[in-house]
Design a protein around this motif. Structure first.
Motif, PDB file in Angstrom:
ATOM      1  N   PHE A  83      -6.542   3.768   3.027  1.00 36.90           N
ATOM      2  CA  PHE A  83      -5.158   3.606   2.577  1.00 36.90           C
ATOM      3  C   PHE A  83      -4.189   4.185   3.607  1.00 36.90           C
ATOM      4  CE2 PHE A  83      -1.345   5.310   0.599  1.00 36.90           C
ATOM      5  CZ  PHE A  83      -0.870   4.235  -0.123  1.00 36.90           C
ATOM      6  N   LYS A  84      -4.497   5.368   4.099  1.00 32.08           N
ATOM      7  CA  LYS A  84      -3.606   6.050   5.033  1.00 32.08           C
ATOM      8  C   LYS A  84      -3.508   5.327   6.374  1.00 32.08           C
ATOM      9  CE  LYS A  84      -2.740  10.572   7.167  1.00 32.08           C
ATOM     10  NZ  LYS A  84      -3.223  11.972   7.300  1.00 32.08           N
ATOM     11  N   LEU A  85      -4.631   4.801   6.858  1.00 32.72           N
ATOM     12  CA  LEU A  85      -4.674   4.185   8.182  1.00 32.72           C
ATOM     13  C   LEU A  85      -4.120   2.768   8.223  1.00 32.72           C
ATOM     14  CD1 LEU A  85      -8.191   5.287   9.493  1.00 32.72           C
ATOM     15  CD2 LEU A  85      -5.976   6.003  10.405  1.00 32.72           C
ATOM     16  N   SER A  86      -4.281   2.021   7.145  1.00 32.04           N
ATOM     17  CA  SER A  86      -3.962   0.595   7.173  1.00 32.04           C
ATOM     18  C   SER A  86      -2.466   0.347   7.252  1.00 32.04           C
ATOM     19  CB  SER A  86      -4.548  -0.109   5.946  1.00 32.04           C
ATOM     20  OG  SER A  86      -4.067   0.472   4.751  1.00 32.04           O
ATOM     21  N   ASN A  87      -2.128  -0.784   7.866  1.00 27.05           N
ATOM     22  CA  ASN A  87      -0.740  -1.209   8.046  1.00 27.05           C
ATOM     23  C   ASN A  87      -0.494  -2.464   7.220  1.00 27.05           C
ATOM     24  OD1 ASN A  87       0.199   0.514  10.570  1.00 27.05           O
ATOM     25  ND2 ASN A  87      -1.857  -0.235  11.045  1.00 27.05           N
ATOM     26  N   ALA A  88       0.401  -2.373   6.252  1.00 24.13           N
ATOM     27  CA  ALA A  88       0.676  -3.547   5.420  1.00 24.13           C
ATOM     28  C   ALA A  88       1.952  -3.327   4.621  1.00 24.13           C
ATOM     29  CB  ALA A  88      -0.483  -3.821   4.465  1.00 24.13           C
ATOM     30  N   HIS A  89       2.566  -4.438   4.251  1.00 25.63           N
ATOM     31  CA  HIS A  89       3.771  -4.408   3.412  1.00 25.63           C
ATOM     32  C   HIS A  89       3.462  -3.792   2.049  1.00 25.63           C
ATOM     33  CE1 HIS A  89       7.330  -6.995   1.664  1.00 25.63           C
ATOM     34  NE2 HIS A  89       7.355  -5.758   1.229  1.00 25.63           N
ATOM     35  N   TYR A  90       2.335  -4.218   1.457  1.00 23.71           N
ATOM     36  CA  TYR A  90       1.943  -3.732   0.131  1.00 23.71           C
ATOM     37  C   TYR A  90       0.600  -3.007   0.231  1.00 23.71           C
ATOM     38  CZ  TYR A  90       5.507  -6.974  -1.521  1.00 23.71           C
ATOM     39  OH  TYR A  90       6.684  -7.631  -1.729  1.00 23.71           O
ATOM     40  N   LYS A  91       0.578  -1.726  -0.099  1.00 19.65           N
ATOM     41  CA  LYS A  91      -0.665  -0.952  -0.072  1.00 19.65           C
ATOM     42  C   LYS A  91      -0.850  -0.251  -1.415  1.00 19.65           C
ATOM     43  CE  LYS A  91      -0.305   1.848   3.490  1.00 19.65           C
ATOM     44  NZ  LYS A  91      -0.815   2.730   4.573  1.00 19.65           N
ATOM     45  N   LEU A  92      -2.089  -0.240  -1.873  1.00 17.39           N
ATOM     46  CA  LEU A  92      -2.403   0.419  -3.144  1.00 17.39           C
ATOM     47  C   LEU A  92      -3.818   0.976  -3.085  1.00 17.39           C
ATOM     48  CD1 LEU A  92      -1.739   0.952  -6.231  1.00 17.39           C
ATOM     49  CD2 LEU A  92      -2.918  -1.208  -6.671  1.00 17.39           C
ATOM     50  N   ARG A  93      -3.970   2.227  -3.512  1.00 19.97           N
ATOM     51  CA  ARG A  93      -5.303   2.798  -3.746  1.00 19.97           C
ATOM     52  C   ARG A  93      -5.364   3.224  -5.194  1.00 19.97           C
ATOM     53  NH1 ARG A  93      -7.469   7.591  -4.596  1.00 19.97           N
ATOM     54  NH2 ARG A  93      -5.567   8.701  -4.051  1.00 19.97           N
ATOM     55  N   TYR A  94      -6.376   2.727  -5.901  1.00 17.53           N
ATOM     56  CA  TYR A  94      -6.565   3.096  -7.299  1.00 17.53           C
ATOM     57  C   TYR A  94      -7.829   3.937  -7.427  1.00 17.53           C
ATOM     58  CZ  TYR A  94      -6.877   2.924 -12.352  1.00 17.53           C
ATOM     59  OH  TYR A  94      -6.954   3.285 -13.679  1.00 17.53           O
ATOM     60  N   LYS A  95      -7.615   5.246  -7.593  1.00 15.66           N
ATOM     61  CA  LYS A  95      -8.703   6.210  -7.751  1.00 15.66           C
ATOM     62  C   LYS A  95      -9.714   6.016  -6.630  1.00 15.66           C
ATOM     63  CE  LYS A  95      -7.864   6.540 -12.703  1.00 15.66           C
ATOM     64  NZ  LYS A  95      -8.428   6.496 -14.078  1.00 15.66           N
ATOM     65  N   ASP A  96     -11.009   6.148  -6.938  1.00 16.49           N
ATOM     66  CA  ASP A  96     -12.038   5.905  -5.934  1.00 16.49           C
ATOM     67  C   ASP A  96     -12.708   4.563  -6.228  1.00 16.49           C
ATOM     68  OD1 ASP A  96     -13.318   6.751  -3.598  1.00 16.49           O
ATOM     69  OD2 ASP A  96     -15.050   7.521  -4.687  1.00 16.49           O
TER      70      ASP A  96
END
Length: 312
Positions: A104-117
């Motif tokens: 999540f931290k490294l990726s480059n995108a307009h829309y980013k989401l991390r849901y738990k693990d």
């Protein structure tokens, strides 16, 4: 009933994050003032600053023969008139030393989401935006490696890609007509550049909008529910195409190709959850796909499915 919660929050102008699975059967809603209590991260930023990284994925690919079996099945359904455009997807086992938090931290995108693990997505594709009583959608259909000579001219001149894009625009125009009036195609087939790991992709989008009533805030759940599943990652006609997807795809999409978004009390912005990594008991899988029409070529579609497996 679950979509009514969005109506209630919208009526009271309470900001929230929503996450819907592909079939709009599972909905997660978190008021933004409660987000710190949840192991969830998001970023919606059209003007993000690109950060380079060297992270790579080891892929265990679906075989071309297995993909072609599914492709040929879809082609037969098209010839029978059961569908005209179907977004065929697959899951690819991947290996990476990164955690979902790190991805999540490294990726480059307009829309980013991390849901738990459980999953992370880093999507370039808008779903709908609502601002000042105007609802807009931006179907993205058509991809080419930017290193191809005259890539922009090639993708825009490709008859198969043109036909596919027209079908998606027509579908999304009809979808918006269910929830708004005076629907128009504001911009047709424009190019955006996507950083795809060690290369760049060109993708073709269009902009469609319509006018909502002043009371849209208290109907926000109804509006979103009517528009799902998103046309760009399902197909047309939607109902029969969804039946074919359930038959031919040998896995559950889950939240992949669903949508997530933020309502801030005044406006809404949301994205389609493509470019998607899910964690299961056996490790990580990357879910990707592309639109199939009568004029599609199986080798080209297989390459597109694989080209979309990357960390941007």
């Amino acid at each position: 009933m679950m979509w009514d919660k969005l109506n209630s929050l919208g009526k009271d102008r309470i900001p929230f994050l929503f996450i819907s699975d592909f079939e709009a059967k599972e909905l997660i809603v978190i008021p933004l003032d409660e987000l710190s209590k949840h192991d969830v991260e998001y970023s919606i930023n059209e003007n993000y600053e690109y950060q380079r990284h060297r992270s790579e994925l080891k892929k265990t690919l679906i075989s071309f023969d297995k993909y072609k079996e599914k492709f040929d099945y879809v082609q037969e359904k098209i010839k029978n008139g059961d569908t005209y455009l179907l977004n065929l997807t697959a899951q690819t086992k991947i290996d990476t030393d990164l955690t979902l938090k790190e991805i999540f931290k490294l990726s480059n995108a307009h829309y980013k989401l991390r849901y738990k693990d459980e999953f992370v997505c880093f999507s370039p594709e808008k779903f709908v935006q609502i601002k000042d009583n105007t609802i807009s959608t931006f179907p993205m259909k058509g991809t080419i490696d930017a290193s191809v000579p005259q890539a922009q001219s090639v993708i825009l001149a490709n008859e198969k890609e043109m036909a596919e894009h027209i079908m998606v625009v027509d579908l999304l125009r009809n979808d918006l007509s269910m929830v708004s009036k005076n629907v128009k195609v504001k911009k047709f087939r424009y190019i955006t550049t996507i950083d795809a790991g060690d290369k760049k992709l060109l993708q073709v989008s269009s902009h469609i909008n319509g006018e909502l009533e002043n009371e849209w805030h208290e109907n926000i759940g109804n509006i979103l529910k009517k528009l799902l599943p998103a046309g760009s990652i399902s197909g047309t006609p939607k109902k029969s195409t969804l039946d074919i997807i359930k038959t031919i795809e040998d896995y559950e999409r889950g939240f992949f190709s669903g949508v997530f978004g933020i309502y801030d009390g005044e406006s809404l912005d949301s994205g389609v959850m493509i470019r998607f990594i899910e964690k299961n008991k056996n490790g990580y899988v990357y879910k990707s796909g592309g639109g199939i029409t009568l004029d599609s070529d199986s080798k080209s579609e297989y390459k597109e499915l694989l080209d979309k497996i990357y960390l941007p």
